[in-house]
Design an enzyme around this catalytic site. Structure first.
Site, PDB file in Angstrom:
ATOM      1  N   CYS A  75      15.423  52.707  36.546  1.00 57.55           N
ATOM      2  CA  CYS A  75      14.638  52.387  35.353  1.00 57.55           C
ATOM      3  C   CYS A  75      13.632  51.318  35.757  1.00 57.55           C
ATOM      4  O   CYS A  75      14.026  50.226  36.197  1.00 57.55           O
ATOM      5  CB  CYS A  75      15.584  51.860  34.273  1.00 57.55           C
ATOM      6  SG  CYS A  75      14.758  51.264  32.789  1.00 57.55           S
ATOM      7  N   CYS A 185       7.580  55.303  34.726  1.00 59.04           N
ATOM      8  CA  CYS A 185       8.808  55.277  33.912  1.00 59.04           C
ATOM      9  C   CYS A 185       9.581  56.524  34.316  1.00 59.04           C
ATOM     10  O   CYS A 185       8.990  57.614  34.433  1.00 59.04           O
ATOM     11  CB  CYS A 185       8.467  55.320  32.430  1.00 59.04           C
ATOM     12  SG  CYS A 185       9.880  55.717  31.359  1.00 59.04           S
TER      13      CYS A 185
HETATM   14  N1  DGL Z   1      13.225  55.061  32.038  1.00 62.45           N
HETATM   15  C1  DGL Z   1      12.826  53.722  31.826  1.00 62.45           C
HETATM   16  C2  DGL Z   1      11.796  53.251  32.845  1.00 62.45           C
HETATM   17  O1  DGL Z   1      11.738  53.760  33.943  1.00 62.45           O
HETATM   18  C3  DGL Z   1      12.460  53.197  30.501  1.00 62.45           C
HETATM   19  C4  DGL Z   1      12.533  53.974  29.269  1.00 62.45           C
HETATM   20  C5  DGL Z   1      12.795  53.095  28.095  1.00 62.45           C
HETATM   21  O2  DGL Z   1      11.831  52.562  27.522  1.00 62.45           O
HETATM   22  O3  DGL Z   1      13.960  52.934  27.794  1.00 62.45           O
HETATM   23  O4  DGL Z   1      11.032  52.361  32.590  1.00 62.45           O
END
Ligand code: DGL
Length: 257
Positions: A75, A185
């Site tokens: 993430c 993301c």
């Molecule tokens: N998948 C996450 C990232 O790579 C974030 C998504 C979210 O906002 O929860 O930033």
């Protein structure tokens, strides 16, 4: 660490990190992976840094107590907020984070216009500002905070019209004017095709390769890679106690992209 015992924990605010998990499984097929998606608290990218730190600390702490030999924070948002702190607090195992793939994008083609899509938190924090300064100085970097997009992807239905409209309203104005796109993301690779239809057919970059190589080299250095005489496994977990959510995780793991 000896003999490669223990599993590799992979963590995200929801199902986005499965885009990283897929690459990890491809490259490290003998490892046992435990994936935890914090769908109950998604989206992280619109929460405060202190909330993100405390959610990440709790999940990563539990995975380490369960016997993880390494943790991948799949993430970008949680990496920006929490990776450095968690590395200090849990210094016994490698903690690998993911960041917007500006380095590979600028190496692929310098002096170009690069569109970076990420959560508002990722783009606001110092870590990204430094990355953009380090790798973006010879290129024009256009950073677009995509509020709401990860949350919408989390719900599935990736070919529905509302999602296409959301992508158009976020980045439609850059159609035909950028040379590459960085998906900053881990949710966004699941809609790369839909983003390409809006922005144009240019090279796309995400952080999954970087994380995978980093994890492999750290495990190898510690002699902690799993033995290559048996297949590994993947266990999917979600903080949302809903069988439909886990079913969606499984679908995203197998989805053709
Ligand atoms: N998948 C996450 C990232 O790579 C974030 C998504 C979210 O906002 O929860 O930033």
């Amino acid at each position: 660490m000896a003999g490669g015992k223990g599993f590799v924990a992979v963590f995200d605010s929801g199902l986005g990190g499965i885009s990283v998990l897929r690459r990890l499984v491809d490259v490290l097929p003998h490892e046992d992976f435990v994936y935890v998606g914090d769908s109950a608290h998604n989206p992280y990218g619109e929460r405060s840094p202190s909330q993100i730190l405390s959610l990440s600390r709790q999940i990563v702490g539990e995975l380490v107590r369960e016997g993880a030999k390494a943790v991948v924070i799949a993430c970008n948002t949680a990496t920006s907020v929490a990776a450095a702190t968690l590395r200090r607090e849990l210094s016994t195992i490698p903690i690998v984070g993911v960041e917007p793939a500006l380095k590979p994008a600028t190496e692929h083609d310098p002096h170009r216009r690069i569109l970076v899509m990420a959560t508002p938190v990722t783009l606001r924090l110092d870590k990204y500002q430094q990355l953009a300064k380090a790798y973006g100085s010879d290129s024009e970097v256009i950073s677009v905070p995509c509020a709401g997009l990860a949350k919408r992807i989390e719900q599935g239905g990736l070919d529905e019209a509302d999602l296409r409209e959301m992508i158009s309203s976020l980045v439609g104005r850059y159609r035909g004017t950028v040379d590459s796109v960085v998906l900053g993301c881990t949710h966004y690779p699941f809609v790369a095709r839909q983003i390409r239809e809006v922005v144009g057919d240019v090279p796309f970059f995400d952080g999954a390769n970087g994380v995978t190589h980093r994890l492999k080299s750290l495990l190898s250095k510690d002699h902690a890679l799993a033995k290559d005489d048996a297949a590994g496994s993947v266990t999917l977990r979600s903080s949302l106690n809903d069988p439909k959510v886990l079913e969606r995780y499984r679908r995203f793991l197998k989805m053709e992209l």
